[in-house]
Scaffold this motif. Structure first.
Motif, PDB file in Angstrom:
ATOM      1  N   CYS A  75      35.031  63.993  48.203  1.00  0.00           N
ATOM      2  CA  CYS A  75      35.451  64.819  49.476  1.00  0.00           C
ATOM      3  C   CYS A  75      36.677  64.755  49.447  1.00  0.00           C
ATOM      4  O   CYS A  75      36.732  63.767  48.251  1.00  0.00           O
ATOM      5  CB  CYS A  75      34.758  64.809  50.631  1.00  0.00           C
ATOM      6  N   THR A  79      39.616  62.800  53.839  1.00  0.00           N
ATOM      7  CA  THR A  79      38.067  62.995  54.604  1.00  0.00           C
ATOM      8  C   THR A  79      37.555  61.488  54.682  1.00  0.00           C
ATOM      9  O   THR A  79      36.892  61.257  55.987  1.00  0.00           O
ATOM     10  CB  THR A  79      37.248  64.205  53.988  1.00  0.00           C
ATOM     11  N   ARG A 167      36.120  72.881  61.124  1.00  0.00           N
ATOM     12  CA  ARG A 167      35.838  72.256  59.724  1.00  0.00           C
ATOM     13  C   ARG A 167      36.393  70.359  58.740  1.00  0.00           C
ATOM     14  O   ARG A 167      34.926  70.381  59.070  1.00  0.00           O
ATOM     15  CB  ARG A 167      35.826  73.524  58.894  1.00  0.00           C
ATOM     16  N   GLU A 171      33.123  67.329  58.709  1.00  0.00           N
ATOM     17  CA  GLU A 171      33.236  66.332  57.396  1.00  0.00           C
ATOM     18  C   GLU A 171      32.780  65.592  58.177  1.00  0.00           C
ATOM     19  O   GLU A 171      32.710  64.511  57.146  1.00  0.00           O
ATOM     20  CB  GLU A 171      34.122  67.543  56.848  1.00  0.00           C
TER      21      GLU A 171
END
Ligand SMILES: [Zn+2]
Lengths: 199, 295
Positions: A75, A79, A167, A171
């Motif tokens: 990722c 994040t 979104r 995550e």
């Protein structure tokens, strides 16, 4: 200059991460400076205490430092970092909810005061505009924020003040966009209901 | 789209989280339904009020955190075996002997290189080094260029030239807003020097961090009558995104009601959205008997 790295510097960031993974502490420091203002802002807004925000800052970046070698670019780095930070904040908020009654009182020059109150006061001095917002309304909103669950609070903070998309928030929290959406929904509903005729 | 559905999607609409088509439908519905338009306004008012609950971390806290983190990481580094401390990660597979040889080459070549010996480097101790270049030659030897960072302590008072120069440099350190705040704070007492005032003006207009800009504005307060400083304050008032800074700027500017102020305030009325600032602007324009009209 400061702030989050832009899109065009992604490759620089990858290089920085790789260098830091190899033990280059200078590269690690640059990586920290690219993100630490938002990290501190998230922590300070969620835990509302200077000392606790400071602890979370240290703990988050020390974890990053320790585990960076295992970061595999599955990722984005940000994040991964925000996941560490929000998890620390969530833990902290959950613990505080339990010991809330005995622990939110702090000693000040003017005697014992609620921790939140002292933060709010300092802020009011720092921003003259805010003095205009009716103190009652402000207290009300602070109380409503405190009434949200830690997770609702985190989603709310990240969407509202950090401007992250649902979104990305999903995550970060290790869940779906849909779940983050529901969380934000509940948070705004509670706030709206609690504010009633105030707005 | 009916009202029930519109209300349900209202929060996501305000957050800009709807897909293209539902967003279109919402806008279509708002153009037809007054009640939902009112609900939209209410939701937006709530958002604006919630904006005010955001607190910004004190700028000094950031530099405290950074200092603390740096010292913890440095302490950790000192517990690493010495050859790891001195060499970048790609050489960690080396055994101490090889590492020592490599270092010797590095230091040797560094000693051969012309070293400027001045006040700047005389007492410098090498605190970090990294390999910049490796160049094997035909005879099996290798040239290694190490870049070394020296750390040096400088003590002195802010009114000393060399200290002030260093503070001015720190005031522009791009990676550390905390450092910039601290140096501006020290330079505040040195505003009789022109270069300091220039640096403060530059920070006020260009620094990306609002805490730093606020510090610069505070330092320039005694000069609020000077044309150049007034010009900078007008720029802040018209362009700075922080309402706290704009508020300070207008409070300073209206202490001295010069002719050029009217034009600035009238321009401000065209786009300022902050109620407090609008209110003050309006009042001053009225007191100066100037038009409050924005067209
Ligand atoms: Zn409707």
């Amino acid at each position: 200059m400061a702030g989050r790295l832009g899109r065009d510097t992604v490759s620089d960031e990858t290089e920085l991460i790789r260098a830091a993974q190899k033990g280059d502490d200078e590269a690690f420091e640059q990586l920290v400076y690219a993100y630490d203002q938002s990290v501190l802002r998230i922590a300070f807004n969620l835990v509302r205490s200077r000392e606790d925000a400071r602890d979370i800052y240290q703990e988050a970046f020390l974890r990053v430092h320790k585990n960076l070698r295992t970061f595999r670019f599955d990722c984005s780095f940000h994040t991964w970092l925000y996941r560490i930070v929000t998890n620390l904040c969530l833990d902290h908020m959950r613990k505080r909810k339990v010991r809330k009654e005995e622990d939110t009182v702090v000693e000040t020059e003017e005697g014992r005061k609620d921790r939140l109150e002292t933060v709010a006061e300092k802020e009011a001095v720092a921003d003259p505009q805010r003095r205009l917002l009716s103190l009652e309304l402000k207290e009300r909103m602070e109380a409503l924020l405190e009434g949200l669950t830690p997770r609702e609070r985190a989603v709310f903070q990240m969407r509202h003040h950090e401007g992250l998309r649902l979104r990305a928030i999903g995550e970060i929290l290790g869940t779906t966009e849909e779940a983050a959406k529901n969380c934000l929904f509940r948070a705004t509903q509670k706030m709206r209901a609690g504010l009633g005729d105030w707005i | 789209m009916n009202c029930e559905k519109a209300r349900e999607q209202l929060p996501l609409y305000v957050y800009g989280e709807l897909e293209f088509t539902p967003e279109e439908e919402m806008e279509q519905h708002f153009s037809e339904c007054g009640e939902c338009r009112e609900a939209l306004e209410r939701e937006r008012r709530m958002h604006a009020a919630l904006e005010a609950t955001a607190v910004s971390a004190p700028a000094a806290l950031l530099s405290e955190c950074r200092r603390e983190l740096r010292s913890v990481i440095r302490a950790k580094a000192e517990r690493r075996p010495w050859w790891r401390r001195w060499l970048p990660g790609e050489f960690h597979w080396m055994q101490p002997a090889a590492a020592a040889a490599l270092l010797a080459v590095g230091f040797f070549s560094a000693r051969l290189a012309p070293v400027k010996v001045g006040a700047e480097t005389r007492n410098g101790e090498v605190t970090a080094s990294r390999v910049r270049l490796i160049e094997p030659d035909r005879n099996g030897a290798v040239r290694i260029v190490l870049e070394e960072t020296r750390q040096r302590d400088v003590f002195g008072r802010p009114d000393e030239d060399r200290v002030r120069r260093l503070l001015l440099r720190a005031a522009q350190e791009p990676a550390d807003a905390g450092l910039r705040v601290e140096s501006l704070d020290l330079l505040k007492a040195e505003t009789t020097a022109r270069e300091v005032r220039e640096a403060l003006k530059q920070a006020l207009l260009e620094d990306p961090n609002p805490g730093v800009r606020m510090k610069a504005l505070e330092a320039l307060k005694p000069y609020a009558e000077q044309a150049e400083v007034r010009h900078a304050l007008s720029q802040v008032l018209l362009k700075d995104e922080s309402s706290g800074l704009r508020t300070q700027a207008i409070d300073l500017l209206i202490q001295h009601r010069t002719g050029d102020l009217v034009g600035v305030l009238q321009e401000l009325m065209r786009h300022e959205e902050n109620d407090y600032i609008r209110l003050r602007t309006q009042r001053v324009l009225q007191e100066m008997k100037a038009s409050v009209e924005t067209f």
